[in-house]
Design a protein around this motif. Structure first.
Motif, mmCIF file in Angstrom:
data_model
loop_
_atom_site.group_PDB
_atom_site.id
_atom_site.type_symbol
_atom_site.label_atom_id
_atom_site.label_comp_id
_atom_site.label_asym_id
_atom_site.label_seq_id
_atom_site.Cartn_x
_atom_site.Cartn_y
_atom_site.Cartn_z
ATOM 1 N N SER A 58 -11.902 -41.689 -12.462
ATOM 2 C CA SER A 58 -12.663 -42.752 -11.814
ATOM 3 C C SER A 58 -12.757 -42.482 -10.319
ATOM 4 O O SER A 58 -12.073 -41.602 -9.777
ATOM 5 N N ALA A 59 -13.594 -43.276 -9.634
ATOM 6 C CA ALA A 59 -13.750 -43.116 -8.185
ATOM 7 C C ALA A 59 -12.425 -43.339 -7.463
ATOM 8 O O ALA A 59 -12.070 -42.592 -6.541
ATOM 9 N N THR A 60 -11.680 -44.365 -7.882
ATOM 10 C CA THR A 60 -10.397 -44.642 -7.233
ATOM 11 C C THR A 60 -9.401 -43.527 -7.501
ATOM 12 O O THR A 60 -8.670 -43.095 -6.599
ATOM 13 N N GLU A 61 -9.370 -43.028 -8.742
ATOM 14 C CA GLU A 61 -8.420 -41.961 -9.088
ATOM 15 C C GLU A 61 -8.724 -40.671 -8.334
ATOM 16 O O GLU A 61 -7.824 -40.020 -7.806
ATOM 17 N N VAL A 62 -9.983 -40.299 -8.276
ATOM 18 C CA VAL A 62 -10.321 -39.021 -7.667
ATOM 19 C C VAL A 62 -10.132 -39.069 -6.153
ATOM 20 O O VAL A 62 -9.914 -38.025 -5.508
ATOM 21 N N SER A 63 -10.163 -40.261 -5.565
ATOM 22 C CA SER A 63 -9.896 -40.370 -4.128
ATOM 23 C C SER A 63 -8.464 -39.973 -3.789
ATOM 24 O O SER A 63 -8.140 -39.715 -2.621
ATOM 25 N N LEU A 64 -7.611 -39.878 -4.809
ATOM 26 C CA LEU A 64 -6.237 -39.429 -4.583
ATOM 27 C C LEU A 64 -6.174 -37.982 -4.096
ATOM 28 O O LEU A 64 -5.181 -37.578 -3.492
ATOM 29 N N SER A 65 -7.225 -37.197 -4.353
ATOM 30 C CA SER A 65 -7.210 -35.813 -3.854
ATOM 31 C C SER A 65 -7.169 -35.781 -2.334
ATOM 32 O O SER A 65 -6.714 -34.801 -1.743
ATOM 33 N N VAL A 66 -7.628 -36.854 -1.702
ATOM 34 C CA VAL A 66 -7.489 -37.015 -0.256
ATOM 35 C C VAL A 66 -6.210 -37.773 0.074
ATOM 36 O O VAL A 66 -5.425 -37.390 0.937
ATOM 37 N N SER A 67 -5.961 -38.858 -0.670
ATOM 38 C CA SER A 67 -4.852 -39.760 -0.329
ATOM 39 C C SER A 67 -3.478 -39.133 -0.510
ATOM 40 O O SER A 67 -2.562 -39.419 0.257
ATOM 41 N N VAL A 68 -3.298 -38.273 -1.539
ATOM 42 C CA VAL A 68 -1.964 -37.674 -1.713
ATOM 43 C C VAL A 68 -1.648 -36.723 -0.557
ATOM 44 O O VAL A 68 -0.492 -36.603 -0.138
ATOM 45 N N SER A 69 -2.684 -36.067 -0.033
ATOM 46 C CA SER A 69 -2.465 -35.172 1.110
ATOM 47 C C SER A 69 -2.063 -35.959 2.347
ATOM 48 O O SER A 69 -1.099 -35.622 3.032
ATOM 49 N N THR A 70 -2.824 -37.002 2.633
ATOM 50 C CA THR A 70 -2.528 -37.777 3.835
ATOM 51 C C THR A 70 -1.222 -38.552 3.681
ATOM 52 O O THR A 70 -0.475 -38.717 4.651
ATOM 53 N N TYR A 355 3.612 -42.651 15.098
ATOM 54 C CA TYR A 355 2.206 -43.019 15.238
ATOM 55 C C TYR A 355 1.360 -42.351 14.156
ATOM 56 O O TYR A 355 0.556 -42.994 13.475
ATOM 57 N N LEU A 356 1.550 -41.053 13.987
ATOM 58 C CA LEU A 356 0.734 -40.323 13.019
ATOM 59 C C LEU A 356 1.128 -40.645 11.586
ATOM 60 O O LEU A 356 0.289 -40.595 10.684
ATOM 61 N N SER A 357 2.400 -40.984 11.355
ATOM 62 C CA SER A 357 2.788 -41.466 10.027
ATOM 63 C C SER A 357 2.019 -42.737 9.695
ATOM 64 O O SER A 357 1.499 -42.905 8.579
ATOM 65 N N SER A 358 1.956 -43.636 10.661
ATOM 66 C CA SER A 358 1.187 -44.868 10.466
ATOM 67 C C SER A 358 -0.284 -44.547 10.241
ATOM 68 O O SER A 358 -0.959 -45.144 9.389
ATOM 69 N N TYR A 359 -0.781 -43.600 11.008
ATOM 70 C CA TYR A 359 -2.180 -43.169 10.941
ATOM 71 C C TYR A 359 -2.525 -42.644 9.548
ATOM 72 O O TYR A 359 -3.504 -43.088 8.916
ATOM 73 N N TYR A 360 -1.715 -41.725 9.050
ATOM 74 C CA TYR A 360 -2.018 -41.128 7.756
ATOM 75 C C TYR A 360 -1.626 -42.013 6.586
ATOM 76 O O TYR A 360 -2.215 -41.909 5.504
ATOM 77 N N LEU A 361 -0.655 -42.903 6.779
ATOM 78 C CA LEU A 361 -0.391 -43.900 5.742
ATOM 79 C C LEU A 361 -1.594 -44.837 5.609
ATOM 80 O O LEU A 361 -1.943 -45.258 4.503
ATOM 81 N N GLY A 362 -2.215 -45.154 6.743
ATOM 82 C CA GLY A 362 -3.444 -45.941 6.676
ATOM 83 C C GLY A 362 -4.515 -45.221 5.885
ATOM 84 O O GLY A 362 -5.213 -45.816 5.056
ATOM 85 N N SER A 363 -4.642 -43.908 6.124
ATOM 86 C CA SER A 363 -5.599 -43.098 5.370
ATOM 87 C C SER A 363 -5.307 -43.141 3.882
ATOM 88 O O SER A 363 -6.206 -43.316 3.059
ATOM 89 N N SER A 364 -4.023 -42.985 3.539
ATOM 90 C CA SER A 364 -3.628 -42.917 2.132
ATOM 91 C C SER A 364 -3.732 -44.271 1.439
ATOM 92 O O SER A 364 -4.358 -44.412 0.391
ATOM 93 N N VAL A 365 -3.127 -45.281 2.056
ATOM 94 C CA VAL A 365 -3.053 -46.600 1.416
ATOM 95 C C VAL A 365 -4.401 -47.315 1.462
ATOM 96 O O VAL A 365 -4.945 -47.725 0.428
ATOM 97 N N LEU A 366 -4.946 -47.478 2.652
ATOM 98 C CA LEU A 366 -6.206 -48.209 2.776
ATOM 99 C C LEU A 366 -7.383 -47.397 2.261
ATOM 100 O O LEU A 366 -8.339 -47.957 1.708
ATOM 101 N N GLY A 367 -7.319 -46.053 2.439
ATOM 102 C CA GLY A 367 -8.411 -45.215 1.949
ATOM 103 C C GLY A 367 -8.621 -45.349 0.455
ATOM 104 O O GLY A 367 -9.762 -45.320 -0.034
ATOM 105 N N THR A 368 -7.520 -45.514 -0.293
ATOM 106 C CA THR A 368 -7.633 -45.721 -1.737
ATOM 107 C C THR A 368 -7.875 -47.184 -2.075
ATOM 108 O O THR A 368 -8.627 -47.502 -2.999
ATOM 109 N N THR A 369 -7.276 -48.105 -1.320
ATOM 110 C CA THR A 369 -7.463 -49.539 -1.575
ATOM 111 C C THR A 369 -8.925 -49.940 -1.483
ATOM 112 O O THR A 369 -9.396 -50.808 -2.233
ATOM 113 N N VAL A 370 -9.654 -49.310 -0.567
ATOM 114 C CA VAL A 370 -11.081 -49.616 -0.429
ATOM 115 C C VAL A 370 -11.816 -49.329 -1.739
ATOM 116 O O VAL A 370 -12.853 -49.934 -2.028
#
Length: 411
Positions: A58-70, A355-370
């Motif tokens: 699914s769209a949400t699942e495949v977005s993990l290819s970005v989110s697991v990295s970040t 700072y960057l942990s927060s930055y990339y956690l935002g990418s991972s968590v919110l990037g998939t939540t969207v």
């Protein structure tokens, strides 16, 4: 490349002054490092609709290819920053790029989506050393009156790398396949690692710090007690989460009616990162002139305006909106990242990592939540959620405008 050098910390001439050869070499090296980091990290983003078809996800699942990295990068940033405190900025950044290039070269050979996710997670861990040490390196080595410009150029490298990586993978997929596209990313990373190794000037102000648990705990407490740093960490989470959320799911909007764009056309959307490249360099100079407090307000306001411009179902408005949002995002990130380095003092490597942990956690968590907003109400729901995140950024900017300046900033 020389990895260490000695100089009195009070010797102003030992700092990298704007206009000097070493200053230009340092800027070029960190620009290339940021370029390769973002190219490898986000290279799968324009391929999300295709990967969903190839692997039946699914769209949400495949977005993990970005989110697991970040997400993996976010978790590895603090350990990487501690290692850079012990062993030096140059060795950490060079090893990080080299390891990431090797892992990126392995990605085309996967036989399942789970294998791709494992390699992408390891890629995130490997990349952590570059951003964890780069901000600290610039804060230590560059003259204070030129740090805004240097940080802006580093962020510009991030933007240019993100754009190039996304466009190259989309283009290579159209003329060959997605495996060749990922192979191109690995080659790009290897070339950048070599250029970085030979180009980075010697560290003159690096001093080894203890990485004992007691010292790390004391440094962390000091950072969290600061009046401004926790708000800057929250700002990083919100900024990157909204940015990745937009770029993750605008691809799904653009392949669907009424747009129906192909892979290369979608990849061309990421050429808008050029706007971010220019924004980062320009805003870095603006920060040096009028200050971070004023600039952050302006950039967050541009992000909000850009989101609203994407609502009409007309390609021109969507492209314009993404461009305005991208300009505002990279300008805001340049502002807040430089702010962290200035406030943190001797603990700048740890502060940069948090700072960057927060930055990339935002990418991972919110990037998939969207993705849940996309599933629930398509683009209008996505924009609604992203607007809420940017409004929170504006509220944080208001809070930051009220904090007292520290001595280093006043100087």
């Amino acid at each position: 490349m020389h990895l260490t050098a000695t100089a009195s910390p009070n010797d102003a001439s030992a700092y990298l002054q704007a206009g000097t050869t070493d200053y230009r070499l340092a800027n070029l090296a960190v620009f290339l490092g940021g370029f390769a980091c973002f190219a490898m990290l986000y290279g799968t983003q324009p391929l999300l609709p295709l990967l969903a078809q190839v692997f039946g996800a699914s769209a949400t699942e495949v977005s993990l290819s970005v989110s697991v990295s970040t997400g993996a990068l976010a978790l590895a940033l603090i350990p990487a920053s501690l290692l850079s405190d012990r062993f030096g900025r140059g060795p950490m950044m060079t090893l990080s790029l080299a390891a990431a290039a090797v892992l990126s070269l392995l990605c085309p050979w996967v036989s399942s989506f789970n294998e791709l996710l494992v390699l992408r997670a390891l890629l995130g861990v490997a990349l952590a050393g570059l951003p964890a040490a780069a901000m600290a390196y610039l804060g230590e080595e560059v003259a204070p009156n030129a740090q805004g410009r240097a940080m802006g150029l580093y962020i510009a490298g991030n933007a240019f790398g993100g754009m190039t990586g996304r466009f190259l993978t989309a283009w290579a997929t159209d003329i060959a396949n997605w495996q060749i596209a990922l192979l191109v990313l690995g080659i790009l990373g290897a070339v950048a690692a070599l250029a970085f190794w030979f180009g980075l000037p010697a560290s003159r102000h690096f001093r080894r710090r203890s990485i004992s648990p007691a010292q790390v705990l004391a440094d962390t407490r000091a950072l969290l007690r600061d009046a401004g740093l926790p708000w800057l960490f929250l700002c990083a989470f919100l900024l990157m989460g909204s940015f990745v959320g937009l770029y993750n799911f605008v691809t799904f909007r653009l392949v669907a009616p009424p747009f129906g764009l192909g892979q290369t056309a979608i990849g061309a959307i990421f050429l808008l990162y050029l706007v971010g490249t220019w924004s980062s360099a320009w805003v870095g100079q603006l920060v040096d002139r009028i200050g971070r407090r004023q600039v952050l307000w302006i950039m967050a306001g541009l992000m909000l305006a850009g989101l609203l411009l994407t609502l009409p179902a007309q390609l021109g408005w969507v492209v314009l909106g993404i461009a305005v949002f991208t300009f505002g995002f990279f300008g805001a990130h340049t502002t807040t990242s430089g702010w962290v380095s200035r406030r943190a003092g001797a603990s700048r490597a740890l502060a940069a990592a948090v700072y960057l942990s927060s930055y990339y956690l935002g990418s991972s968590v919110l990037g998939t939540t969207v993705g849940f907003a996309w599933d629930a109400g398509r683009w209008s729901a996505v924009v609604g959620l992203l607007v809420a995140l940017v409004v929170l950024v504006l509220l944080v900017a208001r809070r930051l405008a009220k904090i007292p300046r520290i001595a280093a900033q006043a100087a």
